[in-house]
Design a protein around this motif. Structure first.
Motif, PDB file in Angstrom:
ATOM      1  N   PRO A  66     -17.222 -24.272  54.718  1.00 52.75           N
ATOM      2  CA  PRO A  66     -17.408 -25.519  53.509  1.00 52.75           C
ATOM      3  C   PRO A  66     -18.274 -26.435  54.311  1.00 52.75           C
ATOM      4  O   PRO A  66     -18.848 -27.072  53.469  1.00 52.75           O
ATOM      5  CB  PRO A  66     -15.825 -25.890  53.420  1.00 52.75           C
ATOM      6  N   ASN A  67     -18.401 -26.710  55.507  1.00 52.83           N
ATOM      7  CA  ASN A  67     -19.414 -27.641  55.934  1.00 52.83           C
ATOM      8  C   ASN A  67     -20.759 -27.190  55.505  1.00 52.83           C
ATOM      9  O   ASN A  67     -21.426 -27.843  55.261  1.00 52.83           O
ATOM     10  CB  ASN A  67     -19.203 -27.510  57.699  1.00 52.83           C
ATOM     11  N   ALA A  68     -21.144 -25.929  55.766  1.00 55.52           N
ATOM     12  CA  ALA A  68     -22.300 -25.278  55.298  1.00 55.52           C
ATOM     13  C   ALA A  68     -22.620 -25.547  53.902  1.00 55.52           C
ATOM     14  O   ALA A  68     -23.726 -25.792  53.523  1.00 55.52           O
ATOM     15  CB  ALA A  68     -22.451 -23.948  55.735  1.00 55.52           C
ATOM     16  N   VAL A  69     -21.614 -25.195  52.953  1.00 55.03           N
ATOM     17  CA  VAL A  69     -21.840 -25.404  51.610  1.00 55.03           C
ATOM     18  C   VAL A  69     -21.872 -26.929  51.252  1.00 55.03           C
ATOM     19  O   VAL A  69     -22.862 -27.223  50.419  1.00 55.03           O
ATOM     20  CB  VAL A  69     -20.686 -24.809  50.990  1.00 55.03           C
ATOM     21  N   LEU A  86     -27.280 -19.279  52.320  1.00 52.02           N
ATOM     22  CA  LEU A  86     -26.972 -17.680  52.518  1.00 52.02           C
ATOM     23  C   LEU A  86     -25.817 -17.447  53.565  1.00 52.02           C
ATOM     24  O   LEU A  86     -25.511 -18.173  54.410  1.00 52.02           O
ATOM     25  CB  LEU A  86     -28.214 -17.060  53.428  1.00 52.02           C
ATOM     26  N   PHE A  87     -24.775 -17.044  52.776  1.00 50.83           N
ATOM     27  CA  PHE A  87     -23.536 -16.445  53.625  1.00 50.83           C
ATOM     28  C   PHE A  87     -23.831 -15.278  54.373  1.00 50.83           C
ATOM     29  O   PHE A  87     -24.181 -14.113  53.753  1.00 50.83           O
ATOM     30  CB  PHE A  87     -22.522 -16.230  52.554  1.00 50.83           C
ATOM     31  N   VAL A  88     -23.508 -15.131  55.578  1.00 47.57           N
ATOM     32  CA  VAL A  88     -23.797 -14.065  56.376  1.00 47.57           C
ATOM     33  C   VAL A  88     -22.417 -13.566  57.049  1.00 47.57           C
ATOM     34  O   VAL A  88     -21.945 -14.302  57.795  1.00 47.57           O
ATOM     35  CB  VAL A  88     -24.847 -14.133  57.617  1.00 47.57           C
ATOM     36  N   CYS A  89     -21.751 -12.570  56.826  1.00 50.93           N
ATOM     37  CA  CYS A  89     -20.705 -12.042  57.201  1.00 50.93           C
ATOM     38  C   CYS A  89     -20.807 -11.052  58.355  1.00 50.93           C
ATOM     39  O   CYS A  89     -21.470 -10.149  57.882  1.00 50.93           O
ATOM     40  CB  CYS A  89     -19.740 -11.580  56.102  1.00 50.93           C
ATOM     41  N   GLU A  90     -20.564 -11.296  59.627  1.00 49.74           N
ATOM     42  CA  GLU A  90     -20.779 -10.416  60.704  1.00 49.74           C
ATOM     43  C   GLU A  90     -19.744  -9.621  60.789  1.00 49.74           C
ATOM     44  O   GLU A  90     -18.498 -10.064  61.510  1.00 49.74           O
ATOM     45  CB  GLU A  90     -21.048 -11.108  61.930  1.00 49.74           C
ATOM     46  N   ASN A  91     -19.610  -8.655  60.043  1.00 46.92           N
ATOM     47  CA  ASN A  91     -18.374  -7.684  59.948  1.00 46.92           C
ATOM     48  C   ASN A  91     -18.256  -6.783  61.292  1.00 46.92           C
ATOM     49  O   ASN A  91     -18.898  -5.675  61.205  1.00 46.92           O
ATOM     50  CB  ASN A  91     -18.168  -7.079  58.620  1.00 46.92           C
ATOM     51  N   GLN A 118     -33.156 -32.580  46.206  1.00 44.97           N
ATOM     52  CA  GLN A 118     -34.508 -31.816  45.840  1.00 44.97           C
ATOM     53  C   GLN A 118     -35.165 -31.574  47.131  1.00 44.97           C
ATOM     54  O   GLN A 118     -36.440 -31.293  47.283  1.00 44.97           O
ATOM     55  CB  GLN A 118     -35.012 -32.565  44.926  1.00 44.97           C
ATOM     56  N   ASN A 119     -34.368 -31.196  48.282  1.00 51.08           N
ATOM     57  CA  ASN A 119     -34.959 -30.649  49.457  1.00 51.08           C
ATOM     58  C   ASN A 119     -35.315 -29.249  49.410  1.00 51.08           C
ATOM     59  O   ASN A 119     -34.380 -28.500  49.203  1.00 51.08           O
ATOM     60  CB  ASN A 119     -34.009 -31.123  50.671  1.00 51.08           C
ATOM     61  N   ARG A 120     -36.300 -28.478  49.937  1.00 56.49           N
ATOM     62  CA  ARG A 120     -36.464 -27.203  49.746  1.00 56.49           C
ATOM     63  C   ARG A 120     -35.849 -26.391  51.074  1.00 56.49           C
ATOM     64  O   ARG A 120     -35.751 -25.242  50.794  1.00 56.49           O
ATOM     65  CB  ARG A 120     -37.999 -26.822  49.814  1.00 56.49           C
ATOM     66  N   ALA A 121     -35.329 -27.185  51.955  1.00 54.98           N
ATOM     67  CA  ALA A 121     -34.630 -26.424  52.880  1.00 54.98           C
ATOM     68  C   ALA A 121     -33.539 -25.680  52.525  1.00 54.98           C
ATOM     69  O   ALA A 121     -32.707 -26.049  51.337  1.00 54.98           O
ATOM     70  CB  ALA A 121     -34.336 -27.546  53.990  1.00 54.98           C
ATOM     71  N   MET A 122     -32.852 -25.035  53.415  1.00 53.29           N
ATOM     72  CA  MET A 122     -31.599 -24.293  52.915  1.00 53.29           C
ATOM     73  C   MET A 122     -30.356 -24.371  54.035  1.00 53.29           C
ATOM     74  O   MET A 122     -30.764 -24.594  55.350  1.00 53.29           O
ATOM     75  CB  MET A 122     -31.799 -22.853  52.405  1.00 53.29           C
ATOM     76  N   ALA A 123     -29.238 -23.851  53.902  1.00 48.82           N
ATOM     77  CA  ALA A 123     -28.383 -23.679  54.883  1.00 48.82           C
ATOM     78  C   ALA A 123     -28.026 -22.134  54.857  1.00 48.82           C
ATOM     79  O   ALA A 123     -28.203 -21.415  54.023  1.00 48.82           O
ATOM     80  CB  ALA A 123     -27.248 -24.540  54.673  1.00 48.82           C
ATOM     81  N   ALA A 124     -27.482 -21.514  56.145  1.00 48.61           N
ATOM     82  CA  ALA A 124     -27.007 -20.423  56.379  1.00 48.61           C
ATOM     83  C   ALA A 124     -25.738 -20.436  57.035  1.00 48.61           C
ATOM     84  O   ALA A 124     -25.513 -21.273  58.143  1.00 48.61           O
ATOM     85  CB  ALA A 124     -28.046 -19.427  57.195  1.00 48.61           C
ATOM     86  N   SER A 125     -24.742 -19.670  56.539  1.00 44.84           N
ATOM     87  CA  SER A 125     -23.334 -19.892  57.236  1.00 44.84           C
ATOM     88  C   SER A 125     -22.987 -18.585  57.855  1.00 44.84           C
ATOM     89  O   SER A 125     -22.961 -17.510  56.905  1.00 44.84           O
ATOM     90  CB  SER A 125     -22.132 -20.373  55.992  1.00 44.84           C
ATOM     91  N   PHE A 126     -22.471 -18.456  59.174  1.00 43.60           N
ATOM     92  CA  PHE A 126     -22.297 -17.178  59.740  1.00 43.60           C
ATOM     93  C   PHE A 126     -20.726 -17.387  60.039  1.00 43.60           C
ATOM     94  O   PHE A 126     -20.354 -18.120  60.633  1.00 43.60           O
ATOM     95  CB  PHE A 126     -22.951 -16.946  61.013  1.00 43.60           C
ATOM     96  N   PHE A 127     -20.136 -16.211  59.705  1.00 39.96           N
ATOM     97  CA  PHE A 127     -18.741 -16.108  60.154  1.00 39.96           C
ATOM     98  C   PHE A 127     -18.490 -14.341  60.190  1.00 39.96           C
ATOM     99  O   PHE A 127     -19.259 -13.674  59.848  1.00 39.96           O
ATOM    100  CB  PHE A 127     -17.982 -16.677  59.027  1.00 39.96           C
ATOM    101  N   GLY A 128     -17.255 -14.107  60.508  1.00 42.79           N
ATOM    102  CA  GLY A 128     -16.633 -12.825  60.907  1.00 42.79           C
ATOM    103  C   GLY A 128     -15.681 -12.308  59.672  1.00 42.79           C
ATOM    104  O   GLY A 128     -15.470 -13.237  58.640  1.00 42.79           O
ATOM    105  N   ASP A 129     -15.689 -10.947  59.707  1.00 45.31           N
ATOM    106  CA  ASP A 129     -14.714 -10.568  58.775  1.00 45.31           C
ATOM    107  C   ASP A 129     -13.277 -11.169  58.388  1.00 45.31           C
ATOM    108  O   ASP A 129     -12.568 -11.246  57.484  1.00 45.31           O
ATOM    109  CB  ASP A 129     -14.656  -8.963  58.868  1.00 45.31           C
ATOM    110  N   GLY A 130     -12.785 -11.776  59.581  1.00 48.05           N
ATOM    111  CA  GLY A 130     -11.492 -12.269  59.414  1.00 48.05           C
ATOM    112  C   GLY A 130     -11.619 -13.605  58.738  1.00 48.05           C
ATOM    113  O   GLY A 130     -10.488 -13.966  58.033  1.00 48.05           O
ATOM    114  N   ALA A 131     -12.732 -14.501  58.757  1.00 46.74           N
ATOM    115  CA  ALA A 131     -13.118 -15.511  57.970  1.00 46.74           C
ATOM    116  C   ALA A 131     -12.440 -15.304  56.545  1.00 46.74           C
ATOM    117  O   ALA A 131     -12.440 -16.369  55.642  1.00 46.74           O
ATOM    118  CB  ALA A 131     -14.163 -16.372  58.417  1.00 46.74           C
ATOM    119  N   THR A 132     -13.212 -14.134  55.868  1.00 45.46           N
ATOM    120  CA  THR A 132     -12.945 -13.769  54.420  1.00 45.46           C
ATOM    121  C   THR A 132     -11.525 -13.884  54.218  1.00 45.46           C
ATOM    122  O   THR A 132     -11.552 -13.701  52.876  1.00 45.46           O
ATOM    123  CB  THR A 132     -13.568 -12.542  54.236  1.00 45.46           C
TER     124      THR A 132
END
Length: 323
Positions: A115-118, A162-167, A128-142
């Motif tokens: 939620p911090n990333a969101v 961009l959500f990135v699930c490192e499963n 209106q900033n063109r930058a973005m965030a990426a949130s990395f987490f494991g399969d357990g976090a889902t």
């Protein structure tokens, strides 16, 4: 491109191998959750991000921190508990941060940085900033409630994230099949109206290619996107060793992942002089970082309360009941 990807990948691997070597001496003052075996996920995605983009991660965050450009000397000093560490020696391995590099923090509590990333991504959209965030987490976090809540909000507000699930298949020692009735994480994400793709980190180059395409779309206003990347950690859940003797997984299960090591794969794409130069430079940098940590001062006693405890109100400062 191959040279930069290899340098980042090899650098992370060697940093963590050195952490594993030093850890039994007790000079490192915090628990360590090593990313060995999973490095290619962070490298493939972070090499697709722009300098202004930000990342949020988990307690297994060494690879993410370094892949996004976090200061190596301050990271090792943090592991040593030294005052010059990236969290002043208070956070240790699980709480790495380098805002100048876009590393907005990792957390020991599962799912808390999602939620911090969101929220950060929502602020970027609002500005209106063109930058973005990426949130990395494991399969357990889902499995955490905040995961679903964050997906819903991100989709509703079309935030640039961009959500990135490192499963890696395990939440500590419990396999995904024993925790989730269905392994179709991407299907759950799509139910929120967010496009999702599942990848295998045994093809890092393709993952990097797709990450570049996806991040460009997210920055251009396409809204959130979700990547699930299957991967495998080679070392124990926490600590420098192996854990196959515990019986929850086998060496046979790990063998295909180790055989398809992306460090070796990328090394084979480069000529020998280039590999030799990168290795020399990386080894020198790592040696310097550990020497820096060894020689850095410990925090002063007053630092125990800095940024932790608020100012105590004196009796005359206490608000009246009618205020």
């Amino acid at each position: 491109m191959h040279e930069q990807l290899y340098r980042s990948l090899f650098r992370i691997r060697r940093v963590e191998e050195e952490i594993a070597r030093v850890y039994p001496t007790d000079r490192i003052k915090s628990p360590v959750h090593l990313s060995i075996g999973q490095e290619s996920v962070s490298v493939a995605v972070c090499e697709a991000l722009a300098p202004a983009d930000v990342v949020f991660g988990t307690y297994r965050g060494h690879a993410l921190y370094l892949a996004k450009g976090g200061n190596l000397q301050q990271m090792i000093a943090e592991l040593y508990g030294k005052a010059i560490g990236c969290a002043r020696g208070k956070g240790g391995s699980m709480h790495l941060i380098d805002p100048q590099a876009g590393v907005m923090g990792t957390s020991a509590v599962v799912g808390t940085t999602i939620p911090n990333a969101v929220g950060y991504a929502y602020a970027l959209r609002y500005q209106q900033n063109r930058a973005m965030a990426a949130s990395f987490f494991g399969d357990g976090a889902t499995e955490e409630g905040v995961f679903a809540e964050s997906l819903n909000f991100a989709a509703l507000k079309r935030v640039p994230i961009l959500f990135v699930c490192e499963n890696n298949g395990y939440a500590i020692h419990t396999h995904q099949s024993r925790r989730q009735a269905t392994s179709a994480i991407c299907d759950r994400v799509r139910a929120h109206g967010i496009p999702a793709e599942r990848f295998d980190d045994n093809d890092m180059l393709y993952l990097h290619q797709r990450a570049r395409e996806i991040t460009e779309a997210v920055r251009s206003g396409a809204g959130p996107y979700f990547l699930e990347v299957t991967t495998y950690r080679w070392r124990e859940h926490v600590g420098p060793g192996e854990d196959y003797h515990l019986g929850f997984r086998t060496k046979d299960e790990a063998a295909p992942w180790i055989e398809n090591d992306q460090v070796i794969r990328l090394e084979r794409l480069l000529d020998a002089p280039t590999v030799s130069r990168i290795r020399r430079e990386v080894e020198a940098e790592i040696a310097e970082a550990f020497l820096f940590a060894e020689n850095s001062p410990w925090p002063k006693p007053c630092e125990l309360y800095t940024d932790v405890v608020g100012r105590r109100l004196a009796p005359r400062d206490t608000p009246s009941r009618g205020a």
